[in-house]
Enzyme design. Structure first.
Site, mmCIF file in Angstrom:
data_model
loop_
_atom_site.group_PDB
_atom_site.id
_atom_site.type_symbol
_atom_site.label_atom_id
_atom_site.label_comp_id
_atom_site.label_asym_id
_atom_site.label_seq_id
_atom_site.Cartn_x
_atom_site.Cartn_y
_atom_site.Cartn_z
ATOM 1 N N CYS A 2 0.832 -1.207 0.000
ATOM 2 C CA CYS A 2 0.000 0.000 0.000
ATOM 3 C C CYS A 2 0.867 1.258 0.000
ATOM 4 C CB CYS A 2 -0.876 0.028 1.238
ATOM 5 S SG CYS A 2 -1.906 -1.422 1.383
ATOM 6 N N ARG A 27 4.442 0.838 -6.527
ATOM 7 C CA ARG A 27 4.530 -0.102 -5.390
ATOM 8 C C ARG A 27 3.577 -1.277 -5.569
ATOM 9 N NH1 ARG A 27 6.287 2.767 -0.718
ATOM 10 N NH2 ARG A 27 4.806 1.790 0.659
ATOM 11 N N TRP A 74 -3.057 -2.450 -1.678
ATOM 12 C CA TRP A 74 -2.645 -3.745 -2.239
ATOM 13 C C TRP A 74 -3.295 -4.757 -1.334
ATOM 14 C CZ3 TRP A 74 0.580 -7.890 -0.622
ATOM 15 C CH2 TRP A 74 0.965 -8.755 -1.640
ATOM 16 N N ASN A 100 -1.149 1.207 6.068
ATOM 17 C CA ASN A 100 -0.289 0.273 5.335
ATOM 18 C C ASN A 100 0.263 -0.688 6.379
ATOM 19 O OD1 ASN A 100 1.377 -1.075 3.584
ATOM 20 N ND2 ASN A 100 2.975 0.502 3.560
ATOM 21 N N GLY A 101 0.037 -1.984 6.185
ATOM 22 C CA GLY A 101 0.538 -2.969 7.139
ATOM 23 C C GLY A 101 -0.531 -4.033 7.373
ATOM 24 N N GLU A 483 17.687 -16.193 -11.018
ATOM 25 C CA GLU A 483 17.262 -14.785 -11.180
ATOM 26 C C GLU A 483 16.635 -14.571 -12.546
ATOM 27 O OE1 GLU A 483 16.659 -12.430 -9.357
ATOM 28 O OE2 GLU A 483 16.565 -10.722 -10.736
ATOM 29 N N LYS A 487 12.840 -13.240 -13.144
ATOM 30 C CA LYS A 487 12.508 -12.086 -14.010
ATOM 31 C C LYS A 487 11.397 -12.472 -14.971
ATOM 32 C CE LYS A 487 13.791 -9.150 -12.308
ATOM 33 N NZ LYS A 487 14.096 -9.714 -11.053
ATOM 34 N N GLU A 490 7.893 -13.375 -13.208
ATOM 35 C CA GLU A 490 7.174 -12.322 -12.456
ATOM 36 C C GLU A 490 6.592 -11.253 -13.362
ATOM 37 O OE1 GLU A 490 9.348 -9.790 -9.711
ATOM 38 O OE2 GLU A 490 11.190 -10.112 -10.790
ATOM 39 N N HIS A 506 18.721 -35.235 -12.126
ATOM 40 C CA HIS A 506 18.076 -35.643 -10.860
ATOM 41 C C HIS A 506 16.595 -35.298 -10.862
ATOM 42 C CE1 HIS A 506 22.028 -36.549 -9.235
ATOM 43 N NE2 HIS A 506 22.438 -35.436 -9.802
ATOM 44 N N LYS A 605 6.217 -3.753 -4.923
ATOM 45 C CA LYS A 605 7.644 -3.431 -5.046
ATOM 46 C C LYS A 605 8.388 -3.784 -3.775
ATOM 47 C CE LYS A 605 11.475 -2.021 -6.657
ATOM 48 N NZ LYS A 605 12.191 -2.959 -7.550
HETATM 49 C C1 AGP Z 1 12.408 -9.077 -7.637
HETATM 50 O O1 AGP Z 1 12.292 -8.720 -9.004
HETATM 51 C C2 AGP Z 1 11.162 -8.858 -6.841
HETATM 52 N N1 AGP Z 1 10.650 -7.573 -7.001
HETATM 53 C C3 AGP Z 1 11.276 -9.312 -5.406
HETATM 54 O O2 AGP Z 1 11.688 -10.664 -5.427
HETATM 55 C C4 AGP Z 1 12.261 -8.541 -4.515
HETATM 56 O O3 AGP Z 1 13.584 -8.770 -4.936
HETATM 57 C C5 AGP Z 1 12.108 -9.055 -3.080
HETATM 58 O O4 AGP Z 1 10.793 -8.772 -2.653
HETATM 59 C C6 AGP Z 1 13.120 -8.434 -2.103
HETATM 60 O O5 AGP Z 1 12.937 -7.061 -2.072
HETATM 61 P P1 AGP Z 1 14.067 -6.150 -1.339
HETATM 62 O O6 AGP Z 1 15.341 -6.293 -2.152
HETATM 63 O O7 AGP Z 1 13.518 -4.759 -1.356
HETATM 64 O O8 AGP Z 1 14.248 -6.697 0.056
#
Ligand code: AGP
Length: 610
Positions: A2, A27, A74, A100-101, A483, A487, A490, A506, A605
């Site tokens: 949020c 966000r 969110w 937010n929380g 990674e 990418k 997501e 395996h 985010k």
């Molecule tokens: C990565 O593309 C994502 N947005 C997510 O995995 C992110 O890396 C993860 O939430 C950790 O966030 P931070 O680096 O702000 O702790």
């Protein structure tokens, strides 16, 4: 996650709030709303949908008033809907709240409030906050004491903005385990979840600490702790500029941030090197004597930052020759870890607000273990709670998919490892000098890969229809396979797995058939031939192969025409290059599929809740 923004001053608050909410869109959210006070009346406008829709509706009914609060939601408790959107008001309609929380004891609180006759209009946890404040509020008591009383019953995390119709000259702001910042203007003040929402108005900010309540008037800010004692927080100056928060000539923030990597890495290298052969962390709070005593390193992080930690394990162990382990924050925080003496915990986080990473850090701090954080947001909780901090200075990363922060965190860890290996006497002065030289060459080599973007886009086009991908990497590029897979999944929503290619037999080899696309990271390596065997096994099962290879390995063209070449580089440093084609591949596939690249569905985010 949020977003909160509030304004109090002499201007009309609604347009300022709307513009601020737009800056917080990155966000991740599913609904938006605002409340303003004018002529002793609170008006609320909130909808499931984009801020732009809210702006459109605002156009039809001007909301006057120079004090207001806004929110992008969110969804955590209750589906995205108008009734679940914030702000929420109490039964009398005199008080409104944005939050937010997560309120962890909201079920019991709601049951109590319902018994006392409260009428709930939403499924959210947030609504218990505004009814609780309403329960204690009276004109004689006042809104701030009522908020204080309500806070005593809340368990969980909350950043709050509160308005009360009887006290229109103030916004009450509260922070507990969820960031909230005060923007200090001239005859006007702001509250905001992160500075990008108010940068065009002011760069002077006050970071609230946990347990603090701020009474924000247009010409005065009063902060107190949970017991009511006045506190003075210092006013910080935000360094990055408003234009950092625009896409410039790029179609998406993600592409802009991919292209920013060379200049950011150059900046970081010059920030943390004194000469061609000396790394210098003196302007960080890093203690050399302490580092020399460390006998064990544990890295904790989440998501992309966790993948940085995995690369760092390989690099740090080769540079400093002491054991390095890597843990997911969400696992580490609950597994009651065994932590030996002389352990350093390194936490990696772009936002510095990731709940699981923060919780892991708080767990080790309770045990007296020192924490070094590698972070991008100076005012964040993680930075404020760590013993040592090395800022990555990558500028605001807006796109939910992390790219520039990934390589920025990585190069900082390379620099730390080379520095540390040097002071431990593991690395010779000559090696340190050469290693710095190699790092200095990275930005130009990344730019060379950008020159091949057209080819990467064609590869994306030819593989758009695949229903599933498998990414394979070995050694220090195994984390890059993870990674690269993250990418793609997501932002394109295509099921994608990253795997150590040595693991293929395996299990994953069962997945290989003509319907599967397999991305193989086959850069120059002492185990290059092992990857070739994997490639042959994959081809024998008719899968489509995409290869990331080191320039010059033309024999790979016998296997596939889908090859992206990276410039030659020492294997230890190759992740800084092998990730670039994978970032661009994911980007182009998602764009070709027509998805919202910067704000992928269901993602935020910064994951400030568990
Ligand atoms: C990565 O593309 C994502 N947005 C997510 O995995 C992110 O890396 C993860 O939430 C950790 O966030 P931070 O680096 O702000 O702790």
């Amino acid at each position: 996650m949020c977003g909160i923004i509030g304004y109090i001053g002499n201007k009309s608050s609604a347009p300022i709030i709307i513009e601020g909410l737009k800056k917080l869109e990155y966000r991740g959210y599913d609904s938006a709303g605002l409340a303003v006070i004018h002529d002793s009346k609170i008006s609320i406008l909130k909808y499931k949908g984009k801020v732009s829709e809210l702006k459109e509706r605002l156009g039809k009914q001007t909301l006057l008033g120079s004090v207001g609060i806004g929110h992008t939601r969110w969804a955590t408790h209750g589906k995205p809907s108008q009734s679940n959107s914030h702000p929420h008001s109490n039964c009398s309609g005199k008080i409104v709240v944005v939050h937010n929380g997560i309120i962890e004891n909201f079920i019991e609180l709601k049951a109590e409030l319902l018994k006392q006759g409260c009428k709930f209009k939403s499924e959210t946890d947030t609504e218990v906050i505004v009814h609780l404040i309403g329960k204690y509020y009276s004109k004689d008591l006042g809104i701030v004491p009522a908020v204080r009383k309500a806070l005593k019953e809340l368990k969980g995390s909350y950043a709050l903005g509160v308005l009360c119709i009887d006290e229109p000259e103030k916004i009450v702001a509260v922070r507990q385990d969820s960031p909230l910042i005060i923007g200090v203007g001239k005859k006007e003040n702001f509250i905001v979840s992160d500075v990008s929402g108010i940068l065009e108005h002011t760069k002077r900010v006050i970071y609230l600490d946990d347990g603090q309540i701020a009474v924000v008037r247009k010409d005065d800010i009063e902060i107190s702790d949970i017991t009511g004692n006045k506190v003075i927080n210092k006013i910080d100056k935000v360094t990055h500029k408003a234009e950092h928060v625009t896409k410039g000539k790029f179609a998406h923030f993600m592409l802009k941030e991919i292209y920013e990597q060379p200049q950011i890495l150059s900046k970081i290298i010059s920030l943390y090197t004194k000469s061609k052969s000396t790394i210098d962390f003196s302007n960080c709070s890093l203690n050399k004597e302490f580092l020399l005593k460390v006998q064990n390193v544990i890295i904790v992080a989440c998501g992309t930052s966790y993948h940085v930690g995995m690369v760092a394990k390989y690099a740090l162990e080769s540079f400093i020759r002491i054991p390095v382990s890597v843990d997911l924050g969400s696992e580490f925080r609950y597994r009651d870890p065994v932590i030996s003496d002389n352990t350093l915990v390194i936490s990696i986080s772009q936002s510095g607000e990731t709940a699981d990473t923060l919780a892991a850090v708080r767990e080790v701090k309770k045990r007296g273990v020192k924490v070094l954080s590698i972070c991008n947001v100076l005012g964040s909780s993680l930075v404020r709670e760590s013993d040592y901090v090395i800022p990555i200075q990558a500028g605001p990363e807006i796109s939910v998919a992390s790219t520039k922060a990934f390589t920025a965190q990585m190069i900082v860890l390379y620099l730390l490892g080379i520095y540390w290996g040097g002071i431990r006497g593991v690395l010779s002065k000559n090696y340190v000098k050469n290693a710095i030289e190699i790092l200095r060459s990275i930005p130009e080599k990344q730019k060379e890969i950008f020159n091949d973007e057209k080819n990467i886009k064609f590869i994306a086009k030819r593989h758009l229809h695949f229903g599933a991908f498998l990414y394979l990497g070995r050694n220090i590029n195994y984390p890059i396979a993870l990674e690269g897979a993250l990418k793609l999944k997501e932002i394109s929503y295509i099921p994608t797995e990253g795997y150590a290619s040595g693991e293929m037999k395996h299990g994953p080899i069962a997945l290989i058939d003509e319907y599967r696309a397999v991305v193989c990271i086959a850069n120059d390596s002492f185990i290059f031939d092992k990857m070739i065997s994997n490639i042959q096994e994959i081809l024998a099962r008719k899968a489509k192969i995409i290869i990331i290879a080191t320039k010059g390995k033309v024999q790979l063209k016998d296997y596939t025409k889908e090859i992206v070449f990276i410039p030659e580089i020492e294997e230890t440093f190759s992740p800084l290059l092998t990730i670039i084609p994978l970032q661009l591949l994911a980007y182009h596939i998602a764009v070709l599929k027509g998805y919202d690249v910067d704000k992928p569905r269901n993602l935020a985010k910064s994951v400030t809740v568990e």
